[in-house]
Design a protein around this motif. Sequence first.
Motif: not given
Length: 622
Positions: A585-612
């Motif tokens: 996703l991060a390879k294009t600017p739009e993809g990166r924005a999409r990745a960040q939007a998804i990650y905002r939702v997903a991050r709290p559920g990830y393990h500290p290692i994956a978050q890192g």
Amino acid sequence: MRLVSLAVLSALAAPAWAETPFPLNDSRFDVLSFGNPDEVLVNDVRLDLDVDFNRKTLEGTAELALKRIKPKAKDLVLDTRELTIKEVECFCDGRWKRITFDMGTADALLGTPLTVHLPDGVDKVRVHYRTSPKASGLQWLEPVQTAGKKQPFLFSQSQAIHARSWAPLQDSPAVRITYSAHLKTPKNLMAVMSADNSANKERDGDYEFIMPQAIPSYLMAIAVGDLAYQPMAGITGVYAEPSVLAKAAAEFEDTQKMVVATESLFGPYRWGQYDLLILPPSFPYGGMENPRLSFITPTTIAGDKSLVSIIAHELAHSWSGNLVTNATWGDGWLNEGFTSYVENREMEVLYGRERAVMEQVLSLKELNEEFATAEPRFTTMASRPDPAEGEGSQTVPSQYTKGQQFLVYLEQKFGRERFDPFLKGWFDSHAFQSVTTEDFVRYLDENLLQKAPGTVTLEQVRAWIYAPGMPADAPVHESDAFKTVDAQREAWLKGEKKAAELDTGAWIFHQWRYLLATLPAELSLEQMAELDAAFKFTQTGNAELAHAWLKLAIQKGYKPADARLKDYLVQIGRRRLIVPLYEELAKTPEGRARAQAIYRVARPGYHPIAQGTVDKLLGVKA
Ligand code: BES
Ligand code: ZN
């Protein structure tokens, strides 16, 4: 390992490492640990801990038994990370007595050395401590992150250097300890550890564990949650949340056969029981070989046993890794390469040569892709870990698949009739020891190379281990099952057949995975849609297949998979499945924005290692 030697060591080691083409991995020093086991060795740990889900802490004591290697040594140095050390005592003159200690400066990667000042002759100390709610080796899950949604869940992931975030100890794979533990938990939850769990039938909030075999600290493990147990055949069984238990027991019913197969090839299973623990989906790895109790991602439950090579892999670590352990993380191929080899031998015994070969071909495809862009110095099997690089700078394929293929190479050169007993002999003669790459090279030379002179030279061996990339004479594998996929794919690409008309009725998972791995870069959106209509890739319940398809979907901008991609990234926390999708996703600017939007939702559920990992990738501040 020595506190003072960190800087000195790298200064001494640097020139030899930089200048010789094949630097030797013969160092017993672990640059990733502050511990001083060469002076005072911790050889048993007794934990007494309260598991507090409200505060998200483990709190209590660690009692350490010491062996004085240098009788005059004044200090015991331990690894810690974000531990609150409240008090340290020694067992002196028949009673517990307070002694002094210093905390060193915190290092972002290594944590903080804890130096305990030892009175003369002391051989037992007790540390009173509490973990941080953000301990890197623990994940505290909210009920919504579990299958049952009602109870919280806790699990540890200590490899490589995270045990120090939940217990003060000498956190190096060169140091072996026995351990025991007393845990207090909420009454309605069950606690398990990488130890004897037989006493855990009753849920009473009070649990005792004992691990009588000496293991490296990265194999200490704990999990607490709404767990149930189902015995399987022989010495095997499975722990999981109640709603997952039956499915898991059916998926992994062949585990005992894997034990029997490995024993007949490479010697006895030395750990008594072999259970699996199925974790919630945020578990950051496919599996973790915690002794007696492998931790397993639920994404392996595909319904058709297509992903059980992960079980074969974690079980194989009972020989390569847990029994014979890499002395430093730079020798990691001794764990992972050997294990990948043993895993594939198990798969061959259980499911036949064809499937075992398909798995090798798929791994090699991954290796080739990774090696095509990786820096050469990261494509060697062995390396000297550099604290500046973090825990693992080698690519995964260079330790796993290249290591595996090196052993396949030896197997082919010497024949199984010689190679199998040789490997069994390696495990037997180094059981419960931590070993370096050069220990193996010496053993190999004496017990295999010299027995059949002229077959393989030491130089060839060192090139495999220390030179970048794949050697020119690496084994070549061909799969007939994949040739039938090639034929169908070509017929479709040439327009001879529609996707729905392809002859795929008898295909197994591996063939579908291979198809997705061999589609041409110039595939059109129409072609994606045709494949999806015919084979329902977007909705597949197989997490590995979904991963491969979603990666293609991102590359192609195939919109119908958008919703599944988001669900996938929010529900699953296994690093190897999610990180490449964020990267794509991060390879294009739009993809990166999409990745960040998804990650905002997903991050709290990830393990500290994956978050890192994902934080770094997306430039998110923790
Ligand atoms: N020991 C590893 C997991 C690991 C490696 C944890 C390095 C921390 C640092 C485990 O045995 C493993 O290799 N897991 C693989 C699955 C396997 C089938 C290749 C994984 O998690 O993908
Ligand atoms: Zn492994």
